[in-house]
Write a protein that holds these residues in place. Structure first.
Motif, mmCIF file in Angstrom:
data_model
loop_
_atom_site.group_PDB
_atom_site.id
_atom_site.type_symbol
_atom_site.label_atom_id
_atom_site.label_comp_id
_atom_site.label_asym_id
_atom_site.label_seq_id
_atom_site.Cartn_x
_atom_site.Cartn_y
_atom_site.Cartn_z
ATOM 1 N N SER A 18 54.964 4.635 73.015
ATOM 2 C CA SER A 18 53.637 4.041 73.051
ATOM 3 C C SER A 18 52.576 5.129 73.058
ATOM 4 N N ALA A 19 51.562 4.928 72.237
ATOM 5 C CA ALA A 19 50.493 5.930 72.161
ATOM 6 C C ALA A 19 49.628 5.918 73.400
ATOM 7 N N ALA A 20 49.514 4.743 74.050
ATOM 8 C CA ALA A 20 48.649 4.656 75.223
ATOM 9 C C ALA A 20 49.291 5.284 76.452
ATOM 10 N N GLY A 21 50.593 5.223 76.573
ATOM 11 C CA GLY A 21 51.272 5.794 77.715
ATOM 12 C C GLY A 21 51.132 4.899 78.941
ATOM 13 N N PRO A 22 51.505 5.416 80.106
ATOM 14 C CA PRO A 22 51.411 4.616 81.334
ATOM 15 C C PRO A 22 49.958 4.394 81.713
ATOM 16 N N PRO A 23 49.671 3.350 82.496
ATOM 17 C CA PRO A 23 48.287 3.112 82.920
ATOM 18 C C PRO A 23 47.746 4.282 83.731
ATOM 19 N N ARG A 24 46.567 4.727 83.367
ATOM 20 C CA ARG A 24 45.972 5.877 84.051
ATOM 21 C C ARG A 24 45.402 5.490 85.411
ATOM 22 N N TYR A 25 44.838 4.292 85.509
ATOM 23 C CA TYR A 25 44.232 3.840 86.758
ATOM 24 C C TYR A 25 45.135 2.774 87.369
ATOM 25 N N GLN A 26 45.589 3.034 88.593
ATOM 26 C CA GLN A 26 46.509 2.138 89.265
ATOM 27 C C GLN A 26 45.986 1.816 90.660
ATOM 28 N N GLY A 27 46.115 0.563 91.025
ATOM 29 C CA GLY A 27 45.706 0.113 92.349
ATOM 30 C C GLY A 27 46.841 -0.645 93.013
ATOM 31 N N GLU A 28 47.001 -0.430 94.317
ATOM 32 C CA GLU A 28 48.076 -1.057 95.079
ATOM 33 C C GLU A 28 47.467 -2.016 96.097
ATOM 34 N N PHE A 29 47.893 -3.282 96.027
ATOM 35 C CA PHE A 29 47.408 -4.323 96.911
ATOM 36 C C PHE A 29 48.537 -4.774 97.825
ATOM 37 N N LEU A 30 48.192 -5.054 99.084
ATOM 38 C CA LEU A 30 49.148 -5.603 100.034
ATOM 39 C C LEU A 30 48.886 -7.100 100.154
ATOM 40 N N VAL A 31 49.851 -7.884 99.675
ATOM 41 C CA VAL A 31 49.761 -9.342 99.764
ATOM 42 C C VAL A 31 50.464 -9.750 101.052
ATOM 43 N N ALA A 32 49.690 -10.196 102.031
ATOM 44 C CA ALA A 32 50.241 -10.441 103.366
ATOM 45 C C ALA A 32 50.946 -11.781 103.486
ATOM 46 N N ASN A 33 50.635 -12.740 102.647
ATOM 47 C CA ASN A 33 51.199 -14.094 102.798
ATOM 48 C C ASN A 33 52.282 -14.397 101.778
ATOM 49 N N ARG A 34 52.982 -13.401 101.320
ATOM 50 C CA ARG A 34 54.052 -13.615 100.356
ATOM 51 C C ARG A 34 55.257 -12.745 100.702
ATOM 52 N N ASP A 35 56.451 -13.230 100.308
ATOM 53 C CA ASP A 35 57.669 -12.432 100.332
ATOM 54 C C ASP A 35 57.911 -11.875 98.941
ATOM 55 N N VAL A 36 58.750 -10.856 98.856
ATOM 56 C CA VAL A 36 58.975 -10.215 97.570
ATOM 57 C C VAL A 36 59.655 -11.175 96.596
ATOM 58 N N GLU A 37 60.503 -12.088 97.103
ATOM 59 C CA GLU A 37 61.159 -13.041 96.212
ATOM 60 C C GLU A 37 60.175 -14.019 95.594
ATOM 61 N N GLU A 38 59.035 -14.228 96.251
ATOM 62 C CA GLU A 38 58.055 -15.176 95.735
ATOM 63 C C GLU A 38 57.182 -14.588 94.637
ATOM 64 N N LEU A 39 57.121 -13.266 94.549
ATOM 65 C CA LEU A 39 56.295 -12.627 93.537
ATOM 66 C C LEU A 39 57.096 -12.063 92.375
ATOM 67 N N LEU A 40 58.410 -12.112 92.444
ATOM 68 C CA LEU A 40 59.213 -11.606 91.340
ATOM 69 C C LEU A 40 59.250 -12.542 90.134
ATOM 70 N N PRO A 41 59.217 -13.867 90.298
ATOM 71 C CA PRO A 41 59.220 -14.736 89.106
ATOM 72 C C PRO A 41 57.998 -14.502 88.230
ATOM 73 N N LEU A 42 58.186 -14.737 86.949
ATOM 74 C CA LEU A 42 57.126 -14.481 85.977
ATOM 75 C C LEU A 42 55.879 -15.326 86.215
ATOM 76 N N PRO A 43 55.966 -16.614 86.526
ATOM 77 C CA PRO A 43 54.727 -17.372 86.765
ATOM 78 C C PRO A 43 53.902 -16.830 87.924
ATOM 79 N N ALA A 44 54.563 -16.406 89.003
ATOM 80 C CA ALA A 44 53.821 -15.864 90.134
ATOM 81 C C ALA A 44 53.142 -14.550 89.761
ATOM 82 N N ARG A 45 53.813 -13.714 88.984
ATOM 83 C CA ARG A 45 53.190 -12.452 88.568
ATOM 84 C C ARG A 45 52.027 -12.691 87.615
ATOM 85 N N ARG A 46 52.123 -13.729 86.812
ATOM 86 C CA ARG A 46 51.001 -14.048 85.933
ATOM 87 C C ARG A 46 49.785 -14.485 86.735
ATOM 88 N N LEU A 47 49.997 -15.316 87.759
ATOM 89 C CA LEU A 47 48.885 -15.738 88.606
ATOM 90 C C LEU A 47 48.247 -14.551 89.311
#
Length: 215
Positions: A24-53
């Motif tokens: 890829s010509a663009a490469g990895p994202p240059r600007y990255q931000g990390e958010f802590l979601v306090a009301n979710r478990d990791v299994e709840e954010l792994l499915p594709l619909p949850a990641r889209r939301l």
């Protein structure tokens, strides 16, 4: 070269396949931000619909359309405590999103030193934008971290060399490895236990036959 055979007729067919990998010509994202979601478990954010939301909510705060999720990590891997078995308690999830565009003013203000000071005082950080994560995702804004990846820091791709088939060449399988001398190891593995067993039998026979009372 791919070799395939039919299970019914055992007919073998050889087909040459050329695979071209274009980085890829663009490469990895240059600007990255990390958010802590306090009301979710990791299994709840792994499915594709949850990641889209989550991506849609992050685009509203970041104000970028090319935003994408880079990583999803459980807060337990960062040293968080296991939540109590109470309904509504979650372990928390760290979600890293990235974009090729710069951070929005809202994110910069939320991660500023003034916001860090307010967090240490137990107050809410400075955030002048509308929180598009609510009410689905409860973001711990005091744990927000922003990272700007330097240009050219991505790992280089594999360079063609030994083991890469040149265009127009034929595949040459590696030669068989020389036979190793396993005689000494096998003799040691077999003879040493037999020798110890023989010594134990002699010792036991001596104690039973020559050390009895009256002998």
């Amino acid at each position: 070269q791919v070799l395939a055979y039919s299970r019914a007729t055992y007919e073998t067919v050889a087909q040459r396949v050329i695979v071209t990998v274009v980085p890829s010509a663009a490469g990895p994202p240059r600007y990255q931000g990390e958010f802590l979601v306090a009301n979710r478990d990791v299994e709840e954010l792994l499915p594709l619909p949850a990641r889209r939301l989550f991506s849609e909510a992050a685009r509203g705060v970041w104000e970028r359309g090319d935003l994408g999720i880079v990583n999803v990590t459980s807060a337990l891997h960062r040293g968080a405590r296991v939540p109590l078995p109470i309904e509504g308690r979650r372990e928390g999830v760290y979600v890293t999103v990235g974009s090729h565009g710069p951070f929005s003013q809202c994110l910069v203000a939320a991660a500023s030193p003034q916001s860090r000071l307010r967090c240490r005082l137990g107050q809410q950080p400075v955030a002048g934008c509308y929180d598009t994560f609510a009410p689905r995702f409860s973001i711990a804004w005091c744990n927000l971290s922003l990272l700007e990846v330097p240009v050219g820091s991505a790992a280089p791709g594999p360079a063609p060399g030994s083991g890469v088939l040149e265009e127009g060449g034929d595949f040459a399988p590696p030669s068989a490895a020389p036979a190793a001398d396993l005689l000494a190891g096998s003799l040691l593995t077999l003879l040493l236990p037999l020798l110890l067993a023989a010594l134990l039998c002699l010792l036991l026979g001596h104690l039973m036959c020559c050390r009895r009372e009256g002998v």
